[in-house]
Design a protein around this motif. Structure first.
Motif, mmCIF file in Angstrom:
data_model
loop_
_atom_site.group_PDB
_atom_site.id
_atom_site.type_symbol
_atom_site.label_atom_id
_atom_site.label_comp_id
_atom_site.label_asym_id
_atom_site.label_seq_id
_atom_site.Cartn_x
_atom_site.Cartn_y
_atom_site.Cartn_z
ATOM 1 N N LEU A 207 0.826 -1.215 0.000
ATOM 2 C CA LEU A 207 0.000 0.000 0.000
ATOM 3 C C LEU A 207 0.855 1.258 0.000
ATOM 4 N N ARG B 155 -4.101 2.582 -3.090
ATOM 5 C CA ARG B 155 -4.387 3.381 -1.885
ATOM 6 C C ARG B 155 -5.564 4.301 -2.137
ATOM 7 N N ARG C 91 -9.185 4.290 -0.297
ATOM 8 C CA ARG C 91 -9.699 5.482 0.382
ATOM 9 C C ARG C 91 -11.091 5.848 -0.142
#
Length: 482
Positions: A455, A462, A466
């Motif tokens: 990550l 990532r 998110r």
């Protein structure tokens, strides 16, 4: 996020039954001696051959064409059932005619292999139908039912004194009972042997070249245990099969879970939006496939001694420690070929070329096995499988590009490689532990090292993570407000 969502659902759907199959491998490596396990493995190999040669065209045709036949399901499904019935009838006649020429001692096992094939094929067709309909929850429930029944009935029958036959009967009943019950719902409205000639021709035209391919794939993946059994006896085949099955029921399981979700999405993108959308989907599919499979192969290789001590019977441990790194590498190569590179031929509808690739790889495998088994035993099989898998990957990549060039560079490759290196370092530093808890600790620590490094280096993933988390939080707040 559809790919990740479906992969997670299939991870549950296949992961839990896969864990039970892993438990079954450990249990039966304690209940059966190498000769008994070898006898069981040889029957499974024959059943796999029958499935590959005679029934695989039905599996592939169902998965490839059902999504485009949505408005006309009953005639399509009736054609699948008719094809299955015809092949079962043909194999029953051929099996009965061939029995007088088979050694009397193994006639029951040959008959059991035939019946086991019929039961397993029908069960797998029902699973493929659920997969083509994008129903991972039902898929998982059916898979779990089979795994529980096969393990439980197998243990009872082996303990009752039936040996390897008990294990095989457990597998048969575990597939047959839930398969017949679920068929009443899954195949509703299609219970007839009338077939549609146009659909049958389409299935045969698409599937028969792949059937030849799968027959050679069988030679590539399974002939080693048959040759080992013929040259060095059932006990040697049993020892090798346990090491091979351990890698296949872990690494190949992970790769097949990704493929279960990924392949229908690629087909749908191709059918609805064209080649560009399919290729874009394949980039996501391949990236996820590598992100899961490479660290798993590294972990299996470095933890082989601990895994063998915890999971396997004493008769199988020494060989498994030697075999696991090599069969893991072979499984990784063949999985990437089957679940990614071979899509060039399937999406390009040019499946005939796959025959030559698998033929050449199978020839390499058989030739090296005949050369190496007398000198190196089961390790000769392991070296041969890696060499043959490397040839298959190279040829599939080279010859698949003219049909439909699938992407082979994925943006997360540096993150996968460096994350796997971090995993390897952690496992080496923690090496030497004994027992189940020590093994679990190493798996968790290595997985955390890989995930953290991955990550940190993969900005795109990532950002996806998110965005997914933000979306879930927003949905939860809206739910609370209403």
């Amino acid at each position: 996020m559809t790919l990740v969502k479906h992969s997670l659902l299939y991870a549950l759907a296949r992961g839990v039954p896969g864990m039970l199959n892993f438990v079954a491998l450990a249990v039966f490596s304690h209940l059966l001696d190498p000769a008994g396990y070898g006898q069981y493995a040889l029957v499974i190999a024959i059943s796999t051959l029958l499935n590959s040669v005679l029934f695989e065209w039905l599996h592939l045709g169902l998965l490839r064409y059902l999504p485009t036949e949505a408005a006309d399901h009953p005639p399509f499904l009736r054609t699948i059932i008719a094809g299955y019935g015809l092949v079962v009838a043909g194999t029953a006649v051929l099996g009965a005619l061939s029995l007088p020429f088979v050694d009397a001692a193994i006639r029951p096992l040959v008959g059991l292999a035939l019946v086991l094939t019929w039961g397993q094929v029908w069960f797998e067709l029902t699973l493929e139908l659920l997969r083509a309909r994008l129903q991972p929850v039902a898929y998982g429930a059916l898979s779990l039912t089979r795994a529980v029944l096969s393990l439980g009935l197998g243990v009872v029958l082996v303990r009752a004194g039936l040996g390897s036959t008990g294990r095989l009967l457990g597998l048969l009943l575990g597939a047959l009972l839930p398969g017949l019950v679920w068929s009443a719902w899954c195949w509703r409205g299609a219970a007839a042997l009338r077939h549609d000639r146009t659909t049958m021709r389409t299935l045969l035209r698409y599937g028969l070249p792949l059937t030849v391919t799968f027959a050679f794939s069988f030679i590539l993946s399974t002939s080693d245990r048959l040759l080992l059994g013929a040259l060095q006896g059932a006990a040697a085949a049993g020892v090798f099969s346990v090491g091979m099955d351990l890698a296949q029921q872990s690494l190949v399981l992970l790769m097949s879970i990704v493929n279960l979700a990924a392949y229908p999405l690629a087909v749908r993108a191709m059918n609805e939006h064209g080649e560009g959308a399919a290729r874009e989907q394949l980039v996501n599919n391949g990236a996820l496939l590598l992100a899961v499979s490479v660290p798993a192969a590294v972990g299996l290789s470095v933890l082989a001694p601990q895994i063998a001590r915890v999971a396997l019977g004493a008769d199988f441990q020494g060989a498994a420690v030697q075999l696991i790194p090599w069969v893991s590498l072979s499984a990784l190569l063949l999985g990437f070929k089957a679940y990614h590179l071979d899509l060039s031929f399937q999406l390009g509808q040019n499946t005939k070329q796959q025959i030559w690739i698998v033929l050449m790889a199978a020839a390499v495998n058989v030739g090296l096995n005949l050369l190496l088994i007398p000198r190196l035993g089961y390790m000769g099989c392991a070296y041969a499988s890696v060499a043959a898998a490397s040839v298959a990957v190279l040829l599939s990549w080279l010859w698949g590009r003219p049909s439909f060039p699938v992407p082979v560079w994925f943006p997360n490759i540096p993150a996968v490689l460096l994350g796997s290196a971090a995993l390897w370092l952690v496992e080496v530093r923690l090496g030497g532990g004994r027992g189940t808890l020590a093994l679990l600790g190493q798996v968790v620590a290595g997985g955390a090292a890989y995930l953290g490094c991955y990550l940190a280096l993969s900005g795109a993933d990532r950002a996806r993570l998110r965005a997914w988390w933000t979306g879930r939080s927003r949905t939860a707040r809206v739910g609370e407000a209403t």
